[in-house]
Scaffold this motif. Structure first.
Motif, PDB file in Angstrom:
ATOM      1  N   THR A  66       0.837  -1.210   0.000  1.00 24.94           N
ATOM      2  CA  THR A  66       0.000   0.000   0.000  1.00 24.94           C
ATOM      3  C   THR A  66       0.863   1.248   0.000  1.00 24.94           C
ATOM      4  N   ALA A  67       1.925   1.229   0.827  1.00 22.22           N
ATOM      5  CA  ALA A  67       2.818   2.397   0.880  1.00 22.22           C
ATOM      6  C   ALA A  67       3.507   2.636  -0.460  1.00 22.22           C
ATOM      7  N   LEU A  68       3.904   1.548  -1.143  1.00 17.13           N
ATOM      8  CA  LEU A  68       4.545   1.712  -2.446  1.00 17.13           C
ATOM      9  C   LEU A  68       3.540   2.207  -3.478  1.00 17.13           C
ATOM     10  N   ALA A  69       2.296   1.723  -3.409  1.00 22.11           N
ATOM     11  CA  ALA A  69       1.264   2.166  -4.366  1.00 22.11           C
ATOM     12  C   ALA A  69       1.025   3.666  -4.256  1.00 22.11           C
ATOM     13  N   GLU A  70       1.108   4.197  -3.038  1.00 26.21           N
ATOM     14  CA  GLU A  70       0.916   5.642  -2.864  1.00 26.21           C
ATOM     15  C   GLU A  70       2.044   6.449  -3.495  1.00 26.21           C
ATOM     16  N   LYS A  80       3.199   9.308  -9.482  1.00 22.61           N
ATOM     17  CA  LYS A  80       3.841  10.115 -10.505  1.00 22.61           C
ATOM     18  C   LYS A  80       4.596   9.275 -11.538  1.00 22.61           C
ATOM     19  N   ASP A  81       4.625   7.936 -11.387  1.00 26.89           N
ATOM     20  CA  ASP A  81       5.317   7.083 -12.362  1.00 26.89           C
ATOM     21  C   ASP A  81       4.470   6.972 -13.629  1.00 26.89           C
ATOM     22  N   LYS A  82       5.149   6.966 -14.777  1.00 27.34           N
ATOM     23  CA  LYS A  82       4.430   6.947 -16.062  1.00 27.34           C
ATOM     24  C   LYS A  82       3.709   5.623 -16.295  1.00 27.34           C
TER      25      LYS A  82
END
Length: 940
Positions: free
Chosen positions: A286-290, A294-296
Motif C-alpha cells: 500500500t505504501a509503495l502504491a501511494e 507520478k510514475d508513467k
C-alpha cells in the motif's frame, strides 16, 4: 473359445551402472520400475534396496513466494520381513526416523534447483528391502540425486552422500550397523563433484581437525558416486524441460529501489528485532502504491501490486534486504544488530526455575530464550521403536517445541512438525555422549525444550538449556555441553563467517552451520547451505570460530552451576540397581507373579528385572526402596546355617511359631528358642505379623529350617529373663509331688520331626532303673543355681559321661534274662469291657473273632492273588454276563444340550463334519485334520 488376444509384451530397456564404495557395490538401475515418474532409480547396496522417484507438475504453483519442494521417505515393515505391531497391522504416521531421513534428503538437493522454480516437486523414497547392516538413509540421498539427474526437472546436480565412521584410528566409509557402536564419529556428508552441500554428525568429543579430515575423505567417495550417476544420465537421462521460472517485474523492481531503497537500508540497521520488524512492515504494498502516483507506468505497476497471487513485491523486498546485509557485513563490517562477526550476544543462564520439576534450566542468548525441563523415570519408561533397522529403544529422550508466541505470531498449535522433530534430534545427539550409562545412572531421562523467544538458533540454545537442566536434576553428566550457530554471507568472491547468527542473518544469509560440544571436542554438527557448495577453507574458519564461542558459552553455564548436584531431586524416584543370579529370577517372580506382586504391594515400589539378572527398584520413598532390595536379595541368596534374617510371623502352633525367612520360605522357631525364659503359651509372646530377628540354626535333610533367637535377644528380653528367674520359687529338693497339672488341651500336630538320630546312649546297657517315686532326688539339690537361658548348651560330646560300664555287644546278643517273663496269652486276665471303652494299650488281642478261611470269604473280600485267574485272551472270554450296551444313537446324552451363546462367533463346519452328512470321499483328509485339532482326551 475366446478370441481376445493380448498385445506382445514390451520389453523395458533397463540401464544399470555400478561402482565400489566402502568395499561394497553401489548399484543404480532404471527403466523397469515406476516408468511414469519423472525419474525413477532403484538403488542397491548390499541387500538394502531403495526406490527413489522425482516428479514435478507441469504448471507452476501460484500464490507462493518459495520453491514448493516436498520430500517423503517411507519405510515399510515388509522390507525387513516383519509385520507391524499393534492392532491395525498397517503403518501409520511416519516414524521419527523417516522424518529425519526426509529432512536429510531435502537439505542437499533444495539449493540445486534454479531460482524462481515454482512448480510443485515431489521426491519419494520407498525402502523396499533392508539387510540390517547397510543403512538405507545415506543411499537414499544418492538415489534422489540420481532420480533428479535423469529426469526432465531442472536440477544442477548430481548430488551424492556417504557416511563416515572413525574406528580404531581409521576412517570407514559406510560402516555397517554392527560396528557403529565402536565408532567415535557418525558423519553424513552430501555434496556435488565440486563442493560440500550438507553435513550431519554425531560424535564423541572429536577434534575440529578430525572432522575436516573426515569431510575430505567423504568428498573423495562422493566424486566416485557422482561419476557413476553421470554414466547413468548418459544412458537413460531425459532432456531437461524448459519450465517457466518466476522473475519479478523489472519495472516494479526499479520503482521499489527508487522509493524504498534507503528506507530498507535504514531499517536493516535497527538493532532490536521487534522495532526492525515494525519498520519493515511500514514498507508495504500500500505504501509503495501511494508513491507510484507520478510514475508513467503506474497502472501496470498497480495491477501487479494489487494481484494477490503474485509475489513480485515480496521477492524484490527479500533481494534488496539480502544485498543490503551483504554490503553491511562484507563491505562495512557491521551486522544488523551492531555486533562484530565473531561477537556473541548477551548470555544468561539460570537453574531451578520451577519448584515441582526434577530439574530446570533457563538459557538466554540475546532475543533467543529456551526453558528446558528434565524429568527422571524408571528404565521401564524408555521409548520403544518399531523400526526396520537401528535402535529399538531409547532411554534419553529430547523433545523440542516451538510455540507461535516465541516469534510474536498468533496461529493454531498442532503436533510437532518436521522442524520440531529435527531440532529435538539435533539437541539429543549433542548430549548423548555425556549421558551416564544405565549401570551408573539407571534412569530414563526426558528433556523438553520450550522456545519462549526465538531470534536465531533455538536448537543450539536447547543444548545449553538442557545441560543446565541435567545438572540441576543431579544427573552425573561427564561434562557440560554448549552449542553455537555459525553463518555465512557472500558478496561476489568475498565471504564473511558469522558467529551466533540471528534470525535475519539465517534467513538472508547463505549458510547455517551448527556446532555443539564440550571443552574436549565436538559432539554434534549440522550444516545447511543455500549456495551451490562451500569450500574446506570456509568450513575450517567456521569450526575455529565455533570453538571459541563454545568455550565462552561454557563459562556462562559453569558460572550458573559448576557441576551436577550431588543428590537428585527429592521428587524424583530413587532408583537402586543390583545383580542377582539369573537362575533365581523365577524365585523373585513366583508362580504367576505372586511373589513379586506381593513385594510391590508391601513396599509400593516399581521393580524391573532384566534377563541378565539386573534388578532395578524405584520409588520416591528411599526407605521402601531399601526394604524391597533387601527382600529380593534375601529371596535369592542361599540360606546358610548361621545366617541372620528378619521375618514376619506367619502362623502360630503350640510348640512354636513359623516365621517367614524369605518370601515363600518358612522356618520353625521352637517355643524354647523364642525367649530367654520359659514360655508357657506362644501366643502370649508373639502374634501373626510380628517382625522377628532370628538365626538359621539348622537345615535338615529335607530342606526344612529350624530357627533360633539365642544370641539375638534384646536387652529388654534379657532383663525380663533375670526378673523371672529371680522370682522363681525353689523346688525343695527336687520338687516332690507336682500335683495335678490339669487339662493341657490338644497340643496339636507337631509335624514330622525328621531324622532325630539315636536317643540317649545308643546300645549301652543302662541296667535296671530304680523306682522313681515322687522324683525326690536329694542329689540335685533344692538350692541349685537357675539355668542361664542366654547361654547355649554345650554339644553332647563335650558333656561328662557317667561311669556306667558300656556293653558294646550287638543288641540282639545281650542277655535278656534280667527282664521279667511275660505271662502266656491264655493266662492273661480278660477285659469284658466293650472294645471301644478299653484303653488301647490294655486291649487283649485274643478276643478278636477268628477270621474265616481265605477260600470261604466272599469274592470281594478275597485277596486279588487268591481269585481264580482266567488266562484266556480278553476277546475269547464270555461276555454274556455283561448287559448289552445300547447303540450310540439311542444313548441318552450325558447332560442336556444348551443353545450356543448369541455373542459367540458362528463357525461354518465343512460338510464332512456336519451331523448327518454323507461320508467324506476317499482321499478327503478333512476328518483327519479336524481330529488333529481336537484337544486330547484326559486318559491319553
Amino acid at each position: 473359445m475366446s478370441s481376445t488376444k493380448t498385445a506382445p509384451p514390451k520389453v523395458a530397456e533397463k540401464h544399470v551402472v555400478e561402482t565400489e564404495i566402502g568395499g561394497k557395490i553401489l548399484r543404480f538401475e532404471t527403466g523397469e520400475l515406476a516408468k511414469q515418474a519423472g525419474g525413477a532409480v532403484l538403488v542397491t547396496y548390499g541387500e538394502t534396496v531403495v526406490l527413489m522417484t522425482a516428479t514435478a507438475n507441469a504448471k507452476p504453483k501460484t500464490g507462493v513466494s518459495f520453491f514448493p519442494l516436498t520430500v517423503d521417505y517411507e519405510e515399510k515393515m515388509y522390507a525387513a520381513g516383519k509385520i507391524p505391531g499393534g492392532w491395525i497391522k498397517r503403518e501409520g504416521r511416519a516414524p521419527e526416523r523417516c522424518t529425519l531421513t526426509s529432512r536429510m534428503i531435502d537439505r542437499p538437493i533444495r539449493p540445486l534447483f534454479p531460482e524462481g522454480f515454482r512448480n510443485d516437486t515431489h521426491v519419494v523414497g520407498l525402502c523396499m528391502s533392508v539387510d540390517g547392516e547397510n543403512d538405507p538413509d545415506v543411499i537414499s540421498i544418492s538415489g534422489a540425486g540420481a532420480a533428479l539427474a535423469i529426469s526432465d526437472i531442472p536440477f544442477d546436480g548430481p548430488v551424492a552422500a556417504v557416511r563416515v565412521g572413525y574406528i580404531d584410528g581409521e576412517f570407514v566409509i559406510n560402516p555397517v550397523q554392527s560396528v557403529m557402536d565402536k565408532s567415535q564419529l557418525n558423519l553424513v556428508v552430501a555434496g556435488t563433484r565440486d563442493s560440500i552441500c550438507m553435513v550431519e554428525a554425531g560424535a564423541y568429543e572429536v577434534s575440529e581437525q578430525l572432522v575436516l579430515e573426515a569431510i575430505e575423505e567423504a568428498h573423495d567417495n562422493i566424486k566416485k558416486i557422482v561419476d557413476s550417476i553421470d554414466k547413468l544420465v548418459k544412458k537413460a537421462g531425459k532432456a531437461k524441460k524448459q519450465y517457466p521460472l518466476f522473475v519479478p517485474d523489472k519495472d516494479l523492481e526499479v520503482a521499489f529501489r527508487k522509493h524504498f531503497g534507503k528506507a530498507v537500508a535504514k531499517a536493516m540497521r535497527i538493532i532490536d528485532k521487534k522495532e526492525r520488524s515494525e519498520a519493515m512492515a511500514e514498507l508495504s504494498r500500500t505504501a509503495l502504491a501511494e508513491k507510484l502516483s507520478k510514475d508513467k507506468n503506474k497502472d501496470a505497476l498497480l495491477a501487479i501490486l494489487n494481484e494477490p497471487t503474485r509475489d513480485d513485491f515480496e521477492t524484490i523486498m527479500e533481494h534488496v534486504q539480502g544485498e543490503e546485509m551483504g554490503t553491511m557485513i562484507v563491505d562495512e563490517g557491521v551486522r544488523p544488530d551492531g555486533r562484530k562477526t565473531t561477537e556473541i550476544r548477551q548470555l544468561t543462564a539460570k537453574v531451578g526455575i520451577l519448584p515441582r520439576t526434577h530439574g530446570t534450566g533457563l538459557f538466554t542468548r540475546g532475543q533467543t530464550q529456551i526453558l528446558t525441563v528434565c524429568t527422571l523415570g524408571t528404565l521401564a519408561e524408555e521409548q520403544s521403536f518399531d523400526n526396520i533397522i537401528g535402535e529399538v529403544s531409547r532411554r534419553y529422550i529430547h523433545q523440542y517445541n516451538f510455540p507461535p508466541f516465541s516469534v510474536g505470531e498468533a496461529r493454531f498449535m498442532r503436533g510437532p512438525g518436521r522442524r520440531e522433530i529435527g531440532h529435538g534430534a539435533l539437541a539429543e545427539r549433542a548430549l548423548v555422549p555425556v549421558i551416564p550409562d544405565e549401570n551408573e545412572f539407571p534412569y530414563t531421562l526426558r528433556m523438553v525444550s520450550e522456545a519462549l523467544e526465538s531470534n536465531g538458533s533455538t536448537s543450539m540454545a536447547s543444548v545449553c538449556g538442557s545441560t543446565l537442566a541435567l545438572m540441576d536434576a543431579g544427573v552425573p553428566i561427564r561434562a557440560a555441553v554448549g552449542g553455537i550457530a555459525m553463518g555465512l554471507v557472500a558478496k561476489g568472491d568475498k565471504v564473511a563467517v558469522l558467529t551466533d547468527i540471528q534470525g535475519l542473518e539465517d534467513h538472508l544469509g547463505d549458510m547455517d552451520f551448527k556446532v555443539a560440544g564440550t571443552r574436549v571436542g565436538i559432539t554434534a554438527l549440522q550444516m545447511d547451505i543455500k549456495l551451490k557448495g562451500v569450500s574446506n577453507a570456509v568450513l575450517k574458519q567456521a569450526l575455529e570460530q565455533a570453538r571459541d564461542a563454545r568455550f565462552t558459552i561454557l563459562d556462562v553455564i559453569e558460572a550458573a552451576i559448576p557441576a551436577p548436584r550431588t543428590e537428585i531431586s527429592p521428587r524424583a524416584p530413587h532408583i537402586t540397581s543390583f545383580v542377582i543370579n539369573p537362575e533365581k529370577i523365577k524365585d523373585v517372580i513366583g508362580p504367576g507373579g505372586k511373589t513379586i506382586n506381593r513385594i510391590i504391594a508391601e513396599t509400593a515400589v516399581k521393580i524391573d528385572i532384566e534377563s541378565d539378572g539386573r534388578v532395578f527398584v524405584a520409588s520416591i520413598n528411599r526407605e521402601m526402596v531399601e526394604r524391597a532390595k533387601k527382600i529380593v536379595e534375601d529371596l535369592t541368596r542361599d540360606i546358610e546355617v548361621g545366617a541372620v534374617f528378619t521375618g514376619a510371623v506367619m502362623r502360630l502352633m503350640n510348640f512354636g511359631a513359623f516365621v517367614e525367612v524369605v518370601p515363600g520360605k518358612e522356618g520353625l522357631l521352637h517355643v524354647s528358642q523364642l525367649k530367654p525364659y520359659h514360655v508357657a503359651r506362644v501366643e502370649d509372646e508373639c502374634k501373626v505379623g510380628d517382625m522377628i530377628t532370628f538365626r538359621v540354626e539348622e537345615v535338615d535333610s529335607m530342606g526344612r529350617l529350624n530357627l533360633s533367637r539365642k544370641g539375638l535377644y534384646t536387652e529388654e528380653e534379657l532383663a525380663q529373663a533375670e526378673v523371672k528367674n529371680a522370682n522363681r520359687p525353689p523346688r525343695d529338693g527336687g520338687g516332690g509331688d507336682r500335683g495335678d497339672r490339669g487339662d493341657r488341651g490338644d497340643r496339636g500336630d507337631r509335624g514330622d520331626r525328621g531324622d532325630r538320630g539315636p536317643r540317649g546312649g545308643g546300645d549301652r546297657d543302662r541296667g535296671p532303673r530304680p523306682e522313681r517315686g515322687g522324683r525326690d532326688f536329694q542329689d540335685r539339690g533344692a538350692d541349685r543355681a537357675p539355668r542361664d537361658f542366654t547361654q547355649s548348651r554345650p554339644p553332647r560330646e563335650d558333656r561328662p559321661r557317667d561311669d556306667r560300664p558300656r556293653d558294646d555287644r550287638p543288641r540282639d546278643d545281650r542277655p535278656r534274662d534280667d527282664r521279667p517273663a511275660r505271662a502266656p496269652r491264655e493266662d492273661r486276665p480278660r477285659d469284658d469291657r466293650p472294645r471301644d471303652d478299653r484303653p488301647r494299650d490294655d486291649r487283649p488281642r485274643d478276643d478278636r473273632p477268628a477270621r474265616a478261611p481265605r477260600e470261604d470269604r466272599p469274592r470281594e473280600d478275597r485277596p486279588r492273588e487268591d481269585r481264580p485267574r482266567d488266562d484266556r485272551p480278553r476277546e475269547d472270554r464270555p461276555r454274556e454276563d455283561r448287559p448289552a450296551r445300547a447303540p450310540r444313537s439311542e444313548q441318552p446324552p450325558d447332560r442336556p444340550s444348551r443353545p450356543l451363546s448369541s455373542s459367540a462367533p458362528r463357525v461354518e463346519l465343512p460338510p464332512s463334519l456336519r451331523t448327518g452328512s454323507t461320508p467324506a470321499p476317499e482321499g478327503d483328509d478333512s476328518r483327519r485334520r479336524a481330529a488333529r485339532r481336537r484337544p486330547p482326551r484326559e486318559d491319553q
